[in-house]
Design an enzyme around this catalytic site. Structure first.
Site, PDB file in Angstrom:
ATOM      1  N   ASN A  12       6.957 -11.071   8.128  1.00  0.00           N
ATOM      2  CA  ASN A  12       6.540 -10.729   8.355  1.00  0.00           C
ATOM      3  C   ASN A  12       6.218 -10.007   6.969  1.00  0.00           C
ATOM      4  OD1 ASN A  12       5.507  -7.803   8.711  1.00  0.00           O
ATOM      5  ND2 ASN A  12       7.214  -6.142   9.124  1.00  0.00           N
ATOM      6  N   LYS A  14       4.018  -7.830   6.260  1.00  0.00           N
ATOM      7  CA  LYS A  14       4.018  -6.098   6.055  1.00  0.00           C
ATOM      8  C   LYS A  14       2.499  -5.946   5.141  1.00  0.00           C
ATOM      9  CE  LYS A  14       9.202  -5.171   6.167  1.00  0.00           C
ATOM     10  NZ  LYS A  14      10.104  -4.172   6.000  1.00  0.00           N
ATOM     11  N   HIS A  99       7.627  -2.082  15.073  1.00  0.00           N
ATOM     12  CA  HIS A  99       7.864  -2.041  14.035  1.00  0.00           C
ATOM     13  C   HIS A  99       8.738  -0.609  13.637  1.00  0.00           C
ATOM     14  CE1 HIS A  99       9.052  -2.757  10.103  1.00  0.00           C
ATOM     15  NE2 HIS A  99       9.271  -3.972  10.105  1.00  0.00           N
ATOM     16  N   GLU A 101       8.787   0.939  11.530  1.00  0.00           N
ATOM     17  CA  GLU A 101       7.492   1.671   9.748  1.00  0.00           C
ATOM     18  C   GLU A 101       6.641   2.285  10.611  1.00  0.00           C
ATOM     19  OE1 GLU A 101       7.672  -1.387   7.003  1.00  0.00           O
ATOM     20  OE2 GLU A 101       9.846  -1.833   6.308  1.00  0.00           O
ATOM     21  N   GLU A 169      16.150  -4.545  15.091  1.00  0.00           N
ATOM     22  CA  GLU A 169      16.058  -4.339  13.784  1.00  0.00           C
ATOM     23  C   GLU A 169      17.273  -3.092  13.194  1.00  0.00           C
ATOM     24  OE1 GLU A 169      12.774  -6.827  11.925  1.00  0.00           O
ATOM     25  OE2 GLU A 169      12.026  -4.848  11.830  1.00  0.00           O
ATOM     26  N   GLY A 175      15.518  -3.874   4.558  1.00  0.00           N
ATOM     27  CA  GLY A 175      14.876  -3.861   3.379  1.00  0.00           C
ATOM     28  C   GLY A 175      15.839  -3.354   2.184  1.00  0.00           C
ATOM     29  N   SER A 214      17.155  -7.634   5.806  1.00  0.00           N
ATOM     30  CA  SER A 214      17.755  -8.249   4.907  1.00  0.00           C
ATOM     31  C   SER A 214      18.107  -9.882   5.953  1.00  0.00           C
ATOM     32  CB  SER A 214      19.220  -7.556   4.619  1.00  0.00           C
ATOM     33  OG  SER A 214      18.323  -6.688   4.198  1.00  0.00           O
TER      34      SER A 214
HETATM   35  C1  PEP Z   1      11.321  -5.842   8.493  1.00  0.00           C
HETATM   36  O1  PEP Z   1      10.726  -5.076   7.590  1.00  0.00           O
HETATM   37  O2  PEP Z   1      10.919  -6.765  10.030  1.00  0.00           O
HETATM   38  C2  PEP Z   1      12.207  -6.818   7.653  1.00  0.00           C
HETATM   39  C3  PEP Z   1      13.219  -7.405   8.069  1.00  0.00           C
HETATM   40  O3  PEP Z   1      12.784  -6.144   6.796  1.00  0.00           O
HETATM   41  P1  PEP Z   1      13.546  -7.239   6.166  1.00  0.00           P
HETATM   42  O4  PEP Z   1      14.033  -8.442   6.066  1.00  0.00           O
HETATM   43  O5  PEP Z   1      12.615  -7.003   3.992  1.00  0.00           O
HETATM   44  O6  PEP Z   1      14.748  -6.410   5.724  1.00  0.00           O
END
Ligand code: PEP
Length: 251
Positions: A12, A14, A99, A101, A169, A175, A214
């Site tokens: 992703n 983003k 997601h 976000e 998630e 992040g 992460s």
């Molecule tokens: C995400 O936002 O889908 C995600 C998994 O981000 P990160 O791997 O940077 O934690």
């Protein structure tokens, strides 16, 4: 019934990536075609502006493309939005919906996410439906219930006949460099699997459940080996071809 599930690793990107980022795609394609064949389906969900280019250039290396969101309506007066059929037109086969976000910054409810997933399925896309708890919800012991409610509200009935993907998630892991313990990931993924099987029987047993939050080259091997983890949704570490390839190779 035992179901063999081919893992899927989705990146992703983003709101990151210009046309110059296609160099990373070229590098990843080179690694995927010269090294050992990947044991996972590989998907990149770039910004919509470079989706068509990613879909076109990734194809020869088996890299599939996905959108990061879609509108629930097929067309109309929705300035700035993208419909599922537009993503298909640009070469996408997948789309992320729900997601955290977007749930947070755009106030998307489970019903909104479900409508988007329905639109995606209707257009021929495979929706990657995201769920996950906040840190406060985990600390107060509500994580399993919160995610169960999100699954019930966000997954459309059409999943009985069409392919969907679920991405767990935990919001506090996105992040941040922090991840749940392997036991906590296993507990959540097993619970998600139970809910999917209760609702969709054999079909629920074959749905991929991705872990996201992460996921890095350093932890991919052990997280991807956890029970009922059928791949990963990768944010930051998908932006660099070398890191993303290491995660894919960890499958
Ligand atoms: C995400 O936002 O889908 C995600 C998994 O981000 P990160 O791997 O940077 O934690």
């Amino acid at each position: 019934m035992t179901t063999t599930i081919t893992p899927l690793i989705a990146g992703n990107w983003k709101m990151n990536g210009l046309r110059g980022s296609l160099d990373e795609l070229t590098a990843l394609a080179g690694m995927l075609t010269t090294g050992e064949a990947p044991r996972a389906v590989v998907v990149i969900c770039p910004p919509a502006t470079i989706l068509a280019a990613i879909a076109r250039q990734g194809a020869s290396a088996g890299i599939l493309a996905g959108g990061q969101d879609c509108h629930a309506a097929p067309s109309g007066a929705h300035t700035g939005d993208i419909s599922a059929s537009m993503l298909v037109d640009a070469g996408a086969q997948y789309v992320i919906v729900g997601h955290s976000e977007r749930r947070e910054a755009h106030g998307e409810s489970d019903a909104d996410v479900r409508a988007k997933a329905e639109a995606a399925i209707g257009a021929g896309l495979k929706p990657i439906i995201c769920v996950g708890e906040t840190e406060a919800q985990r600390d107060s012991g509500q994580a399993l219930d919160v995610v169960a409610a999100q699954l019930a509200g966000s997954i459309p009935d059409a999943a009985e006949l069409h392919e969907i993907i679920v991405a767990y998630e935990p919001i506090w892991a996105i992040g941040t460099g922090r991840t749940p313990s392997n036991d906590d990931i296993a507990e959540m993924h097993n619970s998600i699997r139970d809910k999917l099987v209760q609702r969709f029987a054999d079909k629920g047993a074959s749905v991929r459940i991705l872990y996201g939050g992460s996921l890095k080259p350093q932890n991919a091997r052990e997280i991807l080996a956890v029970d009922n983890v059928n791949g990963g949704l990768v944010g930051g570490a998908s932006l660099l071809a070398k890191d993303f390839y290491t995660i894919i190779s960890a499958v």
